[in-house]
Structures are given as C-alpha cells and as structure tokens.
Design an enzyme around this catalytic site. Sequence first.
Site, PDB file in Angstrom:
ATOM      1  N   SER A   1      54.967  44.334  48.993  1.00 10.55           N
ATOM      2  CA  SER A   1      55.927  43.399  48.117  1.00 10.55           C
ATOM      3  C   SER A   1      56.850  44.344  47.152  1.00 10.55           C
ATOM      4  O   SER A   1      56.044  45.410  46.959  1.00 10.55           O
ATOM      5  CB  SER A   1      55.024  42.365  47.544  1.00 10.55           C
ATOM      6  OG  SER A   1      54.790  42.796  46.240  1.00 10.55           O
ATOM      7  N   LYS A   2      57.775  43.848  46.809  1.00  9.54           N
ATOM      8  CA  LYS A   2      58.561  44.785  45.922  1.00  9.54           C
ATOM      9  C   LYS A   2      57.990  44.946  44.651  1.00  9.54           C
ATOM     10  O   LYS A   2      58.065  45.966  44.220  1.00  9.54           O
ATOM     11  CB  LYS A   2      59.783  43.832  45.789  1.00  9.54           C
ATOM     12  CG  LYS A   2      61.063  43.848  46.843  1.00  9.54           C
ATOM     13  CD  LYS A   2      62.223  43.296  46.272  1.00  9.54           C
ATOM     14  CE  LYS A   2      62.879  42.750  47.551  1.00  9.54           C
ATOM     15  NZ  LYS A   2      63.967  41.901  47.279  1.00  9.54           N
TER      16      LYS A   2
END
Length: 470
Positions: free
Chosen positions: A238-239
């Site tokens: 995930s970012k």
Amino acid sequence: MSTSPRYRFAPSPTGYFHVGGARTALYNWLLALKNNGTFVLRIEDTDESRNEPQWTQGIIDALAWIGIDSKDSHFEGPYFQSTYAAEHVAAAHKLFESGNAYYCDQTSEQIQERAKAAGLNGYDGFSRDRKLGPGLGHVLRFRVPEGKTIVHDTVRGAVEFDNTTIEDFVLLRSNGTPVFLIANVVDDITMNITHVVRAEEHLPNTPKQQMLWEALGHQPPVWAHVPVLVNEQRKKLSKRRDKVAVEQYREEGILPEAMINYLMTLGWAPSGDTEIVPLQQIQDEFRLEDVNHSPAFFDIKKLQAFNGEYIRLMTPERFIAAANEVLTSAAATWPAEQYKPELFAAMASLVQTRVVVMAEVVAMVDFLFLEEPPIDEAAFTKSFSSDFAQPTLTEIAEAFERIDWNVESIKAAVEEVGARHDVKLGKLQGPLRIAITGRPVGPPLFEPIELLGRQESLRRIRAALVRATA
Ligand code: GLU
C-alpha cells in the site's frame, strides 16, 4: 476485426506509478510483443477529483523507463477515457432500450431500509418493473439476469459467480455520468480489446463486466487477473505503508533491466536455475497460464540483489556513464565544480563490484571530491582505541613521504609497517581508511590513495593523528 491480439493497460492517474501497475503493464507489453499484437495504453481519467496531469506524465515516463516504448509499432495510444464520455452514455442508453437496464428513483436510505427489512445485502430490484424513465434523481441500473456467470480466467481457471449475489448495479449516476464499470467495458469494446490482463482486485467486477459485454452484443475478452503484490507481513502493498512508487526506485538507482526482470519473477519463473535472464528469454517463455495465482511477495532486498547482479553485468563504459549521472545529480554531497570525472573513472571498476544500487556510489567516492570528508566519529574512536593505530599510522606517513607514488609501493609500504608491528593488513587498514575517507568501510584503499596524491593523503593522515591525540 483483426485477428492479432490486442492487450491494454488502463491505469487511473491518481498517484505515483505503483510497482504492481508496472508489472501488469509489463505482462501486457511482453504478450503483445511475443504474439505480435498491440499494447493499448488507456488513461482512465474520469475521476476528476483525483486525477492530475502530472500523474499521467509520470505513468508515461515510468512505462518508457521499463522499456514500454510509445514509439514502438506495437504501442497504441495513449487514449484518454474522459474523451469518450458520450460513447459510454450512448451504450448505457442502448442497454435501456434493449431492456437490459432500467431507471430507478430510490435513494440510498430507501434502499438500505428495505434491505434491512428483507435481510438483504444491497439493492432488491425494487424498480425493475416500474417502467420509470430518466428523471431527476434517477439512476440507470443494469438488470442482472438469473443464473450463474462463469468467468474463464487464464490465471485462476473458471470462477463461478451466482447472479443472486450480484445486485442490479448502477450504470449512470443520477447526474447522468457513467460509472467505471461501463466506461471501462465500452472502451475495451471500442478499442477491440481481446485480452484483459489486470490486477486481481478487479476480479469482483468481472462478472458484471462480462454481462455488459454480452448485453452489448459482444463476445467477452480473454480475462486474466494477476495476483496482488504483498509486503513482508503478507499485507497488500500500500502507498501508505510500503515503498511502491516506481519513480522512487528509479531515483535510488535501481536499473530498469533489474526492475523488469525482478517484476517478471513475481508469480512466474523463467526456465533454468537462475531467475536473472535476458529479456528476450522472458518474452519467449512468458505465458499467462503459468502465472501463479497466490499473492507474490515484493521483496526489496531481492530486487536490490538483482540490481547488484545487473550492475556487475554492465560494461565499464555504461557503469561510468550511469555513475556520472548520480555523481552529478542532487545526490552529490560536494560542490559541483569539485567533481572530477577522470578521478572517478580511474577507480570505477573497484566500485562497480561493490554496490547494489547506483545511489551507493556517492558514499563510496565522496572522499575524493570533498576537501574535508565528514568523519564517522564512532568508527574513528573505535579505530584509534587500539595500541597500534597511532604508531603504525605515524610510520605509514613517514613511508609515504619517500616512496614512489604508485599503488604497488603504497601497498608495500603499508604491509611493511604491518609486518614490523605484527598487525594484519585488514586491521591495519582501519585507522588508515578512516583517516583518508572518514568512513569505516569502502572500496579498496590503495588505488584511491594513489589518486588522491601524496600531499593530500599525508595531510589527511596527519590531521587524523592530531585528532586522535586531541
Ligand atoms: N483503471 C483501473 C485501475 O487503474 C484498471 C481497470 C482495468 O484494468 O480494467 O485500477
């Protein structure tokens, strides 16, 4: 319709380009090359609140970096989804006219209330037979047929969906704008896409989209949903949590060929016992049927190991050119005019065997270009805490004053001092290295000492001796 396959990559430009996206793009690209097909780039830019032109440019640049060349004859696009809004709406209207879609005036509160009362999960099809037309607050919904939908997925096999679990989904919002599901399908149909190879997160959309293909009178494409990438904790990359931006790896000095090769080994492996193989072999051997459907661990350490291997494989000229790029970039810690490319070139081969990412080159050679390289205090104290450090370094300095100035004599002088004090070369080099470079580790020392010159080397050794007694 042409018989050669048409693949596509359809990113939404809502942030930095993700390594997962890069892998999906590569799959499509290599399949297009291998099967003499076309790779269509379609920018899905309909979510105006989240899109920014800079992200689109970032995608195009990142694709070019991993070898997806917009000038190649297999490349088509970029197309921009937002320019096809009229087609998306027209297709939705067509579905209304053919009875495959109907208007609904129910608010989300009404839908929720009824669902609660009936023990349902979502919309119950309340407006199916109410024969509403378009109107204020009306959405257009697809009439999901009875039965089952079987998605034949090349990676996952046949995936069966019971249509009772799929509600009559929205095609046009109450303001008349089309949703992702239909925009995406209509574009694929218009662009004659034959293969949809995309991230696994879209698998739940696929039965709905397959229904749309069929209701619009088309044979659905070949589907392939590629597994997610996960981090060390087996959580989806995930970012927020992980380093996912291709751009960031590029800046750190990951080479494109290492990135391409590594991404292609996530969930797939070339034949033979090594995973580091030429791109042509990957292109020849890669098949969607062989992609593993379990999540793939994106292992940064392994990517770096691949990168190290690729750095070793570079020709000396290419390594020097790549290093020069880093050494003259913002990563350099010295004033630009103090950089001497010929000095670096003279010791480049020593560095090439020792770095895993190009960014590490800076710390390996900074002492050549900085007048006063910063000193690692802890390492300095440790190095000079031994009995032999000061006397041996003093004698090394004396020897350096008189020897011929070349690598052999420098090495011989240091060894001689070591022999006199019965200290092994490895140990003896500790204080000398700190004195010359300011660091406890680095490339072999004698070549850089030669490059630095007699006067400068002596100046640094003497300064270290003074510091050690201070
Ligand atoms: N625009 C979608 C996304 O970036 C991809 C849709 C697709 O590949 O079908 O997730």
